[in-house]
Design a protein around this motif. Structure first.
Motif, PDB file in Angstrom:
ATOM      1  N   UNK A 251       0.795  -1.220   0.000  1.00 39.96           N
ATOM      2  CA  UNK A 251       0.000   0.000   0.000  1.00 39.96           C
ATOM      3  C   UNK A 251       0.827   1.269   0.000  1.00 39.96           C
ATOM      4  N   UNK A 252       0.172   2.334  -0.383  1.00 42.52           N
ATOM      5  CA  UNK A 252       0.742   3.668  -0.333  1.00 42.52           C
ATOM      6  C   UNK A 252       0.013   4.430   0.763  1.00 42.52           C
ATOM      7  N   UNK A 253       0.781   5.059   1.635  1.00 37.73           N
ATOM      8  CA  UNK A 253       0.241   5.772   2.787  1.00 37.73           C
ATOM      9  C   UNK A 253       0.805   7.196   2.762  1.00 37.73           C
ATOM     10  N   UNK A 254       0.147   8.105   3.473  1.00 39.30           N
ATOM     11  CA  UNK A 254       0.540   9.513   3.407  1.00 39.30           C
ATOM     12  C   UNK A 254       0.602  10.145   4.792  1.00 39.30           C
ATOM     13  N   UNK A 255       1.551  11.051   4.959  1.00 43.72           N
ATOM     14  CA  UNK A 255       1.698  11.850   6.177  1.00 43.72           C
ATOM     15  C   UNK A 255       1.515  13.319   5.825  1.00 43.72           C
ATOM     16  N   UNK A 256       0.657  13.988   6.576  1.00 38.36           N
ATOM     17  CA  UNK A 256       0.374  15.405   6.372  1.00 38.36           C
ATOM     18  C   UNK A 256       0.604  16.108   7.719  1.00 38.36           C
ATOM     19  N   UNK A 257       1.656  16.920   7.859  1.00 42.63           N
ATOM     20  CA  UNK A 257       1.924  17.589   9.141  1.00 42.63           C
ATOM     21  C   UNK A 257       0.755  18.469   9.565  1.00 42.63           C
TER      22      UNK A 257
ATOM     23  N   UNK B 208      -2.832   8.887   6.514  1.00 43.53           N
ATOM     24  CA  UNK B 208      -3.811   8.220   5.666  1.00 43.53           C
ATOM     25  C   UNK B 208      -3.252   6.842   5.326  1.00 43.53           C
ATOM     26  N   UNK B 209      -3.940   5.806   5.786  1.00 41.58           N
ATOM     27  CA  UNK B 209      -3.467   4.430   5.626  1.00 41.58           C
ATOM     28  C   UNK B 209      -4.343   3.698   4.624  1.00 41.58           C
ATOM     29  N   UNK B 210      -3.719   2.990   3.702  1.00 43.48           N
ATOM     30  CA  UNK B 210      -4.433   2.115   2.788  1.00 43.48           C
ATOM     31  C   UNK B 210      -4.451   0.721   3.398  1.00 43.48           C
TER      32      UNK B 210
ATOM     33  N   UNK C  23      -8.169   4.656   5.831  1.00 42.82           N
ATOM     34  CA  UNK C  23      -8.562   5.172   7.143  1.00 42.82           C
ATOM     35  C   UNK C  23      -7.562   6.240   7.543  1.00 42.82           C
ATOM     36  N   UNK C  24      -7.966   7.067   8.509  1.00 46.28           N
ATOM     37  CA  UNK C  24      -7.107   8.148   8.971  1.00 46.28           C
ATOM     38  C   UNK C  24      -6.770   7.952  10.445  1.00 46.28           C
ATOM     39  N   UNK C  25      -5.572   8.337  10.803  1.00 52.20           N
ATOM     40  CA  UNK C  25      -5.112   8.301  12.178  1.00 52.20           C
ATOM     41  C   UNK C  25      -4.141   9.460  12.361  1.00 52.20           C
ATOM     42  N   UNK C  26      -3.483   9.498  13.512  1.00 59.81           N
ATOM     43  CA  UNK C  26      -2.435  10.473  13.781  1.00 59.81           C
ATOM     44  C   UNK C  26      -1.153   9.721  14.106  1.00 59.81           C
ATOM     45  N   UNK C  27      -0.039  10.332  13.759  1.00 58.49           N
ATOM     46  CA  UNK C  27       1.255   9.735  14.055  1.00 58.49           C
ATOM     47  C   UNK C  27       2.238  10.852  14.377  1.00 58.49           C
ATOM     48  N   UNK C  28       2.876  10.738  15.533  1.00 55.48           N
ATOM     49  CA  UNK C  28       3.932  11.674  15.906  1.00 55.48           C
ATOM     50  C   UNK C  28       5.243  11.189  15.296  1.00 55.48           C
ATOM     51  N   UNK C  29       5.923  12.083  14.567  1.00 52.79           N
ATOM     52  CA  UNK C  29       7.140  11.747  13.836  1.00 52.79           C
ATOM     53  C   UNK C  29       8.216  12.777  14.170  1.00 52.79           C
TER      54      UNK C  29
ATOM     55  N   UNK D  61     -10.336  14.216   4.911  1.00 52.41           N
ATOM     56  CA  UNK D  61     -11.564  14.820   5.420  1.00 52.41           C
ATOM     57  C   UNK D  61     -12.778  13.896   5.337  1.00 52.41           C
ATOM     58  N   UNK D  62     -12.689  12.815   4.562  1.00 54.03           N
ATOM     59  CA  UNK D  62     -13.907  12.028   4.360  1.00 54.03           C
ATOM     60  C   UNK D  62     -13.807  10.555   4.741  1.00 54.03           C
ATOM     61  N   UNK D  63     -12.631  10.042   5.047  1.00 58.20           N
ATOM     62  CA  UNK D  63     -12.535   8.626   5.391  1.00 58.20           C
ATOM     63  C   UNK D  63     -12.725   8.425   6.896  1.00 58.20           C
ATOM     64  N   UNK D  64     -13.034   7.203   7.272  1.00 58.65           N
ATOM     65  CA  UNK D  64     -13.208   6.860   8.682  1.00 58.65           C
ATOM     66  C   UNK D  64     -11.882   6.932   9.426  1.00 58.65           C
ATOM     67  N   UNK D  65     -11.967   7.259  10.704  1.00 61.87           N
ATOM     68  CA  UNK D  65     -10.789   7.139  11.554  1.00 61.87           C
ATOM     69  C   UNK D  65     -10.551   5.651  11.820  1.00 61.87           C
ATOM     70  N   UNK D  66      -9.354   5.319  12.244  1.00 60.72           N
ATOM     71  CA  UNK D  66      -9.064   3.929  12.591  1.00 60.72           C
ATOM     72  C   UNK D  66     -10.041   3.461  13.661  1.00 60.72           C
TER      73      UNK D  66
END
Length: 135
Positions: free
Chosen positions: A48-54, A75-77, A84-90, A115-120
């Motif tokens: 999968x491809x995943x994304x981080x947005x500060x 954003x996790x695939x 799904x969306x979550x938060x990650x401290x990096x 803005x539109x996908x479910x949270x984990x």
């Protein structure tokens, strides 16, 4: 990257192996926002491809030994293709070398998806009938 700088305005794209490394690092440092690496391994699409947005700078005043982190929207695939969306401290030094999205259109798609996908958590509630023990 100096954590006194403004918040980075770039979206990073990562593969599942990189996501696992970041989650494990966050766990080792006991950072506040992270997922269980075992859950990520079980649920994230292996290719999968995943994304981080500060989203903001985060620090723990009660833990001066831990440097300031970027709290990122993640954003996790998942294995089934759902996102799904979550938060990650990096840590900034872990964030900087990650590859950026390849285009403005890709960044826009990520922004809209966040803005539109479910949270984990909400995804787990739906999938597990309310059992959240995996996190």
């Amino acid at each position: 990257m100096n954590s006194d700088q403004p918040l980075p305005r770039e979206v990073k794209v990562i593969d599942t192996a990189s996501l696992l490394r970041l989650e494990e690092r966050a766990s080792e440092l006991s950072l506040n926002q992270r997922l269980d690496a075992a859950w990520v391994l079980d649920c994230a699409a292996p290719d999968g491809t995943h994304y981080l947005w500060p989203a903001l700078w985060n620090s723990s005043s009660h833990r001066p030994d831990v440097p300031r982190q970027l709290r990122c929207k993640l954003l996790i695939t998942l294995r089934g293709g759902e996102r799904v969306v979550s938060l990650l401290d990096v840590l900034p030094d872990d964030f900087t070398p990650l590859p950026r999205v390849s285009s403005r259109e890709e960044a826009l798609e990520v922004s809209q998806s966040l803005d539109r996908v479910l949270s984990v958590r909400d995804w787990l509630l739906r999938e597990d009938g309310g059992f959240l023990g995996q996190l």
